[in-house]
Design an enzyme around this catalytic site. Structure first.
Site, mmCIF file in Angstrom:
data_model
loop_
_atom_site.group_PDB
_atom_site.id
_atom_site.type_symbol
_atom_site.label_atom_id
_atom_site.label_comp_id
_atom_site.label_asym_id
_atom_site.label_seq_id
_atom_site.Cartn_x
_atom_site.Cartn_y
_atom_site.Cartn_z
ATOM 1 N N MET A 1 0.826 -1.207 0.000
ATOM 2 C CA MET A 1 0.000 0.000 0.000
ATOM 3 C C MET A 1 0.863 1.262 0.000
ATOM 4 O O MET A 1 2.037 1.241 0.367
ATOM 5 C CB MET A 1 -0.900 0.029 1.238
ATOM 6 C CG MET A 1 -1.967 -1.043 1.269
ATOM 7 S SD MET A 1 -3.056 -0.910 2.707
ATOM 8 C CE MET A 1 -4.030 0.550 2.270
ATOM 9 N N HIS A 2 0.259 2.369 -0.422
ATOM 10 C CA HIS A 2 0.752 3.742 -0.228
ATOM 11 C C HIS A 2 1.890 4.152 -1.161
ATOM 12 O O HIS A 2 2.064 5.341 -1.418
ATOM 13 C CB HIS A 2 1.228 3.973 1.213
ATOM 14 C CG HIS A 2 0.334 3.466 2.276
ATOM 15 N ND1 HIS A 2 -1.005 3.795 2.348
ATOM 16 C CD2 HIS A 2 0.575 2.641 3.331
ATOM 17 C CE1 HIS A 2 -1.540 3.201 3.395
ATOM 18 N NE2 HIS A 2 -0.612 2.489 3.999
ATOM 19 N N ASP B 1 -2.622 -4.932 -0.011
ATOM 20 C CA ASP B 1 -2.144 -6.164 0.633
ATOM 21 C C ASP B 1 -2.936 -6.525 1.883
ATOM 22 O O ASP B 1 -3.306 -7.686 2.076
ATOM 23 C CB ASP B 1 -0.640 -6.093 0.923
ATOM 24 C CG ASP B 1 -0.211 -4.868 1.717
ATOM 25 O OD1 ASP B 1 -1.064 -4.046 2.125
ATOM 26 O OD2 ASP B 1 1.008 -4.720 1.925
#
Length: 491
Positions: free
Chosen positions: A81-82, A239
C-alpha cells in the site's frame, strides 16, 4: 478446467499462486527485487524491477501449471500500500517509486495535519502519515517540480502491474483509501482537497472495485508467454485488504492478526463513522465493507533484532525453546517494541523501544519472553483503540507466530479471544487469487475460502492465564505511556 493466478507485489519480492476453482493449488513462485536507499530516510524501488520480477515468476509458474496456454482464465493482484508510482504521458515511470516505508515527508505530514486534520478525519478517515501517498505527491511537487508537471498519472505498485498487462490505468477502493486523497464514504477522489493542494484530478487513476475486470492481457504478452486463451485481468486490492479476504470467512464476527516483520490487527466495519485518527480506516476488498486496522511496526522484527544482537548463532526455535519455564509476566521484565517509533495508537516516530524491570536475578529467557509478550500487548493496545461497537468473537492469526505454540497461546490469553489458524498461510497472494476466482466465476467469498483453506488449529484462552496477563498488560501500558511522553520531550 479453468486456472487462476493471484499475484502479490510485496516490498522485497513478488509472489504468485495458481489454482483451479475447485480448491486445487497448482503452484507457487516468488521472484525478489531490491530496495534502493540512496539517502537517509529514503526507500525506493525501480518499477522496471517489478516487471522483470513479474516476468520471471510468471514464466516459472506457467512451467508448473498443466495446460496453461488454454486454461488460464484470470489474474488478479495484491500489492504494498501507499507507495507512489509516477508515469509520463508515454506510460513510462518518471522516477523510482517512493515506498510506504520512506519517511522523507515529515514536513508535508506536519503541514497536512496542521491545516487539514479535521477534513482528513471526516472525509479520508485517516490522519496524514509519512508512509501515505499524498505526502509523497506533495514532496515531489515541492522538490521535483518539473517531474510533477510532467506526471500523466500516479498510481500504486499493483496498479502499475495492471497497466503493464493491459494498458489501462486503474486502482481499487482499498488502495485508493491508503492515498488519503480519497473520499472513503463516497468512493471518489476528494476533488476539493485536490484543488486546494494544486493536484490535477486528471492525474488520478480510475477507481474500480476489487472484483471488476479492468482489461485483458495484451496480445503481445499473450504471445510472449505462449498463452492461447483471452486472460481477464481482475483488479484485486491492497495487501492488507487481500490478507483479510484470504483469512476471514465471517466479517461480522472475525478479526485478523498478522505477525510478520510488523504486526497488524484488523477488523471489518460497515459504517464510515467519525474516527479519532488512532487507527487506519480503509475500504476493503469486499463491496459494502470497510475495515479498521492498526499496526505495530516492530513485531516479529523485535525478536529478530534481539537474536541478531545477542544470539546470532541461534535460530528462533533455540532462542524460544525454554520460555515455558518463565512465568507469565516475565518475572517483571517489560518490553515495549518501538524499535522504529510507532504508528497506532501513538503515531510517534520518535518513540523508542525499552526493556525495563531488569535486575541481577533475571535471565535471557525472561527477556525473550518479555519480547513475545510485549509484541502481543502492543497489538492488544492497538485493538482496544479501534472503537469497535462489538468485540470480535474469533481472530484468525497468521504469519511467523503460527510456528510457535507458546506465542499462539499467549495471543489467545492476552486477547481473551479464540484464535484460529488456517491450513494455508499464503498471505495477500491468496486473497488476490480469491479475487481472480470470484471475479471470474462469481460465488460467495467465504465459500471459496473454506474450500481452499480449512481450519488447522484452534486455541482457546485459559482462564487462569488471563488474570496474570491483565496485570502484566497494565505494566506494559504504563511503561508505553512513559516512553511516549519522554520521547515527546526529547523531540
Amino acid at each position: 478446467m479453468a486456472c487462476y493466478v493471484g499475484v502479490d507485489l510485496g516490498t522485497s519480492s513478488i509472489k504468485m499462486i495458481a489454482a483451479r476453482g475447485d480448491g486445487t493449488i497448482l503452484a507457487t513462485t516468488t521472484s525478489p527485487f531490491s530496495i534502493l536507499s540512496e539517502e537517509p530516510l529514503y526507500s525506493e524501488e525501480n518499477p522496471q524491477d517489478w516487471l522483470q520480477a513479474f516476468d520471471d515468476a510468471f514464466s516459472q509458474l506457467l512451467l508448473e501449471v498443466p495446460q496453461p496456454a488454454s486454461d488460464l482464465e484470470a489474474i488478479s493482484f495484491s500489492g504494498q500500500m501507499h507507495s507512489l508510482v509516477l508515469l509520463d504521458d508515454e506510460g513510462k515511470p518518471l522516477r523510482n517509486a517512493i515506498l510506504w516505508n520512506d519517511t522523507r515527508t515529515v514536513a508535508e505530514v506536519e503541514f497536512l495535519n496542521e491545516t487539514y486534520l479535521e477534513h482528513l478525519l471526516e472525509v479520508e478517515k485517516n490522519r496524514a502519515l509519512e508512509g501515505f501517498t499524498l505526502p509523497k505527491l506533495l514532496w515531489v511537487k515541492r522538490n521535483e517540480r518539473e517531474l510533477f508537471e510532467r506526471t500523466w498519472k500516479f498510481m500504486m505498485p499493483k496498479d502499475y502491474l495492471v497497466y503493464y498487462l493491459t494498458g489501462e490505468v486503474f486502482t481499487d477502493r482499498s488502495d485508493a483509501s491508503g492515498t488519503i486523497l480519497y473520499d472513503v464514504k463516497r468512493h471518489t477522489w476528494d476533488l476539493s482537497l485536490l484543488e486546494e493542494l494544486g493536484i490535477d484530478a486528471k492525474k488520478c487513476p480510475r477507481i474500480a472495485e476489487s472484483l471488476d475486470t479492468v482489461g485483458q492481457l495484451k496480445p503481445a504478452l499473450k504471445k510472449k508467454f505462449n498463452l492461447e486463451s483471452d486472460v481477464r485481468i481482475i483488479m484485486g486490492g491492497a495487501d492488507n485488504a487481500c490478507g483479510a479476504l484470504g483469512n476471514i470467512s465471517h466479517p461480522e464476527s472475525q478479526g485478523l492478526i498478522s505477525v510478520g516483520t510488523s504486526g497488524v490487527v484488523l477488523a471489518y466495519s460497515k459504517r464510515a463513522e467519525r474516527v479519532t485518527g488512532k487507527y487506519h480506516y480503509f475500504n476493503s476488498a469486499i463491496s459494502g465493507w470497510d475495515y479498521k486496522m492498526g499496526v505495530t511496526l516492530s513485531a516479529g522484527y523485535s525478536l529478530e533484532w534481539f537474536r541478531k544482537v545477542f544470539a546470532p548463532e541461534e535460530d528462533f526455535e533455540e532462542l524460544t525453546s525454554e520460555l515455558a519455564q518463565v512465568p507469565i509476566g516475565a518475572n517483571g521484565v517489560v518490553f515495549n517494541p518501538y524499535l522504529f517509533g510507532e504508528r497506532s495508537p501513538y503515531f510517534n516516530p520518535y518513540l523508542s523501544a525499552s526493556i525495563t524491570g531488569v535486575r541481577a536475578n533475571h535471565t535471557r529467557q525472561d527477556i525473550v519472553r518479555a519480547i513475545l509478550e510485549g509484541v502481543a500487548f502492543s497489538l492488544k493496545n492497538v485493538y482496544q483503540e479501534m472503537e469497535l461497537s462489538e468485540s470480535i468473537q474469533t481472530f484468525r492469526i497468521t504469519g511467523g507466530v503460527v510456528k510457535n505454540p507458546l506465542w499462539l497461546q499467549m495471543f489467545a490469553d492476552i486477547f481473551e479471544t479464540k484464535m484460529e489458524v488456517l491450513t494455508l498461510d499464503e498471505g495477500p497472494a491468496f486473497g488476490a487469487l480469491m479475487c481472480a476466482i470470484q471475479g471470474a466465476e462469481g460465488g460467495d467469498a467465504s465459500e471459496i475460502l473454506v474450500k481452499f483453506n480449512p481450519l488447522r488449529k484452534v486455541l482457546m484462552p485459559v482462564e487462569e492465564n488471563i488474570v496474570c496477563y491483565r496485570e502484566a498488560y497494565q505494566r506494559f501500558l504504563e511503561q508505553s505511556e512513559l516512553q511516549n511522553q519522554w520521547s515527546k520531550k526529547r523531540k
